[in-house]
Every structure is written in C-alpha cells, then in structure tokens.
Design a protein around this motif. Structure first.
Motif, mmCIF file in Angstrom:
data_model
loop_
_atom_site.group_PDB
_atom_site.id
_atom_site.type_symbol
_atom_site.label_atom_id
_atom_site.label_comp_id
_atom_site.label_asym_id
_atom_site.label_seq_id
_atom_site.Cartn_x
_atom_site.Cartn_y
_atom_site.Cartn_z
ATOM 1 N N GLU A 11 98.720 70.060 81.920
ATOM 2 C CA GLU A 11 99.160 71.067 80.853
ATOM 3 C C GLU A 11 99.387 72.461 81.448
ATOM 4 O O GLU A 11 100.574 73.125 80.942
ATOM 5 C CB GLU A 11 98.127 71.397 79.901
ATOM 6 C CG GLU A 11 97.836 70.220 79.013
ATOM 7 C CD GLU A 11 96.491 70.294 78.001
ATOM 8 O OE1 GLU A 11 96.938 70.863 77.128
ATOM 9 O OE2 GLU A 11 95.575 70.166 78.377
ATOM 10 N N LEU A 12 98.969 72.828 82.584
ATOM 11 C CA LEU A 12 99.526 74.077 83.140
ATOM 12 C C LEU A 12 100.858 74.058 83.849
ATOM 13 O O LEU A 12 101.628 74.774 83.782
ATOM 14 C CB LEU A 12 98.589 74.650 84.390
ATOM 15 C CG LEU A 12 98.922 75.558 85.415
ATOM 16 C CD1 LEU A 12 98.990 76.753 84.602
ATOM 17 C CD2 LEU A 12 97.695 75.556 86.649
ATOM 18 N N LEU A 13 101.020 72.673 84.680
ATOM 19 C CA LEU A 13 102.382 72.395 84.850
ATOM 20 C C LEU A 13 103.456 72.435 84.151
ATOM 21 O O LEU A 13 104.518 73.270 84.396
ATOM 22 C CB LEU A 13 102.313 71.164 85.731
ATOM 23 C CG LEU A 13 101.379 71.260 87.038
ATOM 24 C CD1 LEU A 13 101.423 69.935 87.609
ATOM 25 C CD2 LEU A 13 101.663 72.440 88.153
ATOM 26 N N GLN A 14 103.211 71.779 82.811
ATOM 27 C CA GLN A 14 104.115 71.822 81.634
ATOM 28 C C GLN A 14 104.358 73.260 81.168
ATOM 29 O O GLN A 14 105.483 73.530 81.077
ATOM 30 C CB GLN A 14 103.526 70.769 80.802
ATOM 31 C CG GLN A 14 104.592 70.699 79.653
ATOM 32 C CD GLN A 14 104.052 69.825 78.674
ATOM 33 O OE1 GLN A 14 103.143 69.095 78.522
ATOM 34 N NE2 GLN A 14 105.099 69.439 77.597
ATOM 35 N N ALA A 15 103.358 74.009 81.157
ATOM 36 C CA ALA A 15 103.657 75.370 80.372
ATOM 37 C C ALA A 15 104.292 76.284 81.259
ATOM 38 O O ALA A 15 105.132 76.997 80.918
ATOM 39 C CB ALA A 15 102.199 76.151 80.206
ATOM 40 N N ILE A 16 104.185 75.934 82.762
ATOM 41 C CA ILE A 16 105.072 76.692 83.656
ATOM 42 C C ILE A 16 106.349 76.497 83.593
ATOM 43 O O ILE A 16 107.229 77.267 83.498
ATOM 44 C CB ILE A 16 104.618 76.724 85.250
ATOM 45 C CG1 ILE A 16 103.210 77.179 85.236
ATOM 46 C CG2 ILE A 16 105.526 77.241 86.242
ATOM 47 C CD1 ILE A 16 102.368 76.989 86.769
ATOM 48 N N VAL A 17 106.933 75.210 83.829
ATOM 49 C CA VAL A 17 108.346 74.715 83.806
ATOM 50 C C VAL A 17 108.746 74.578 82.441
ATOM 51 O O VAL A 17 110.260 74.709 82.498
ATOM 52 C CB VAL A 17 108.091 73.163 84.220
ATOM 53 C CG1 VAL A 17 107.638 73.117 85.771
ATOM 54 C CG2 VAL A 17 107.497 72.075 83.660
ATOM 55 N N THR A 18 108.084 74.728 81.237
ATOM 56 C CA THR A 18 108.895 74.765 80.217
ATOM 57 C C THR A 18 109.445 75.975 79.658
ATOM 58 O O THR A 18 110.263 76.124 78.907
ATOM 59 C CB THR A 18 107.969 74.190 78.886
ATOM 60 O OG1 THR A 18 106.753 74.942 78.904
ATOM 61 C CG2 THR A 18 107.509 72.735 79.001
ATOM 62 N N ILE A 19 109.046 77.255 80.398
ATOM 63 C CA ILE A 19 109.593 78.352 80.032
ATOM 64 C C ILE A 19 110.845 78.954 81.132
ATOM 65 O O ILE A 19 110.809 78.535 82.304
ATOM 66 C CB ILE A 19 108.468 79.555 80.393
ATOM 67 C CG1 ILE A 19 107.384 79.475 79.229
ATOM 68 C CG2 ILE A 19 109.143 81.108 80.436
ATOM 69 C CD1 ILE A 19 106.227 80.250 79.335
ATOM 70 N N ASP A 20 111.914 78.822 80.611
ATOM 71 C CA ASP A 20 113.124 78.809 81.309
ATOM 72 C C ASP A 20 112.995 79.676 82.482
ATOM 73 O O ASP A 20 113.881 79.537 83.551
ATOM 74 C CB ASP A 20 114.539 79.116 80.455
ATOM 75 C CG ASP A 20 114.554 78.048 79.422
ATOM 76 O OD1 ASP A 20 114.136 76.811 79.728
ATOM 77 O OD2 ASP A 20 115.282 78.084 78.417
ATOM 78 N N ASP A 21 112.613 81.122 82.329
ATOM 79 C CA ASP A 21 112.836 81.983 83.391
ATOM 80 C C ASP A 21 111.550 81.603 84.616
ATOM 81 O O ASP A 21 111.856 82.425 85.533
ATOM 82 C CB ASP A 21 112.357 83.359 82.874
ATOM 83 C CG ASP A 21 113.532 83.710 81.898
ATOM 84 O OD1 ASP A 21 114.397 83.246 81.912
ATOM 85 O OD2 ASP A 21 113.098 84.514 80.867
#
Length: 80
Positions: A11-21
C-alpha cells in the motif's frame, strides 16, 4: 495486505507511485500502474535515502504519501 518479498508495504508503494509528481518514470492509466526500470531504481533510492533516520523517514512519508491513515500505520512500524 502483507509485505512483499523485499519488506515494503504494498500500500505504501502504491501510494507513492500513484501521485504523478513523486516519480519521473511512473506510467499509469485508470487500472494499471507501471514503473520503468529507471522508476524502480528511483523508488529504491528514495526509500533507502528516507530510511537513514527516523526523522527522514517521517518527513518522507509526510511529503510523498497522501493518505493519513496509511502514514500513521507505516510510522508505527520501525523504518528499519
């Protein structure tokens, strides 16, 4: 959800990569998120740098994750 084989919370990895910037090499559409090899290296470097101290880890989470509940859960764990 359990940690992946490298110990990172999915979930951490997904949260990081889903924010475009957050990453320069992330590609996503509405259903699929993918990282190029450069994006994976960039993510590994970001996480390694952030884990150097508890303060840096907490700053990293506050800067790169946009989910307060996830941040609280991750902060409760040791930054390794």
């Amino acid at each position: 959800m359990s940690d992946d084989k490298h110990g990172e919370d999915p979930e951490l990895l997904q949260a990081i990569v889903t924010i475009d910037d957050n990453l320069s090499s992330a590609v996503s559409d509405e259903a699929i998120i993918a990282l190029t090899d450069d994006g994976i290296d960039e993510l590994k470097q970001m996480l390694a740098h952030a884990r150097r101290s508890t303060d840096e880890w907490n700053d990293f989470l506050d800067s790169f994750v946009d989910d307060d509940e996830l941040i609280a859960r991750i902060k409760a764990k040791s930054p390794r």
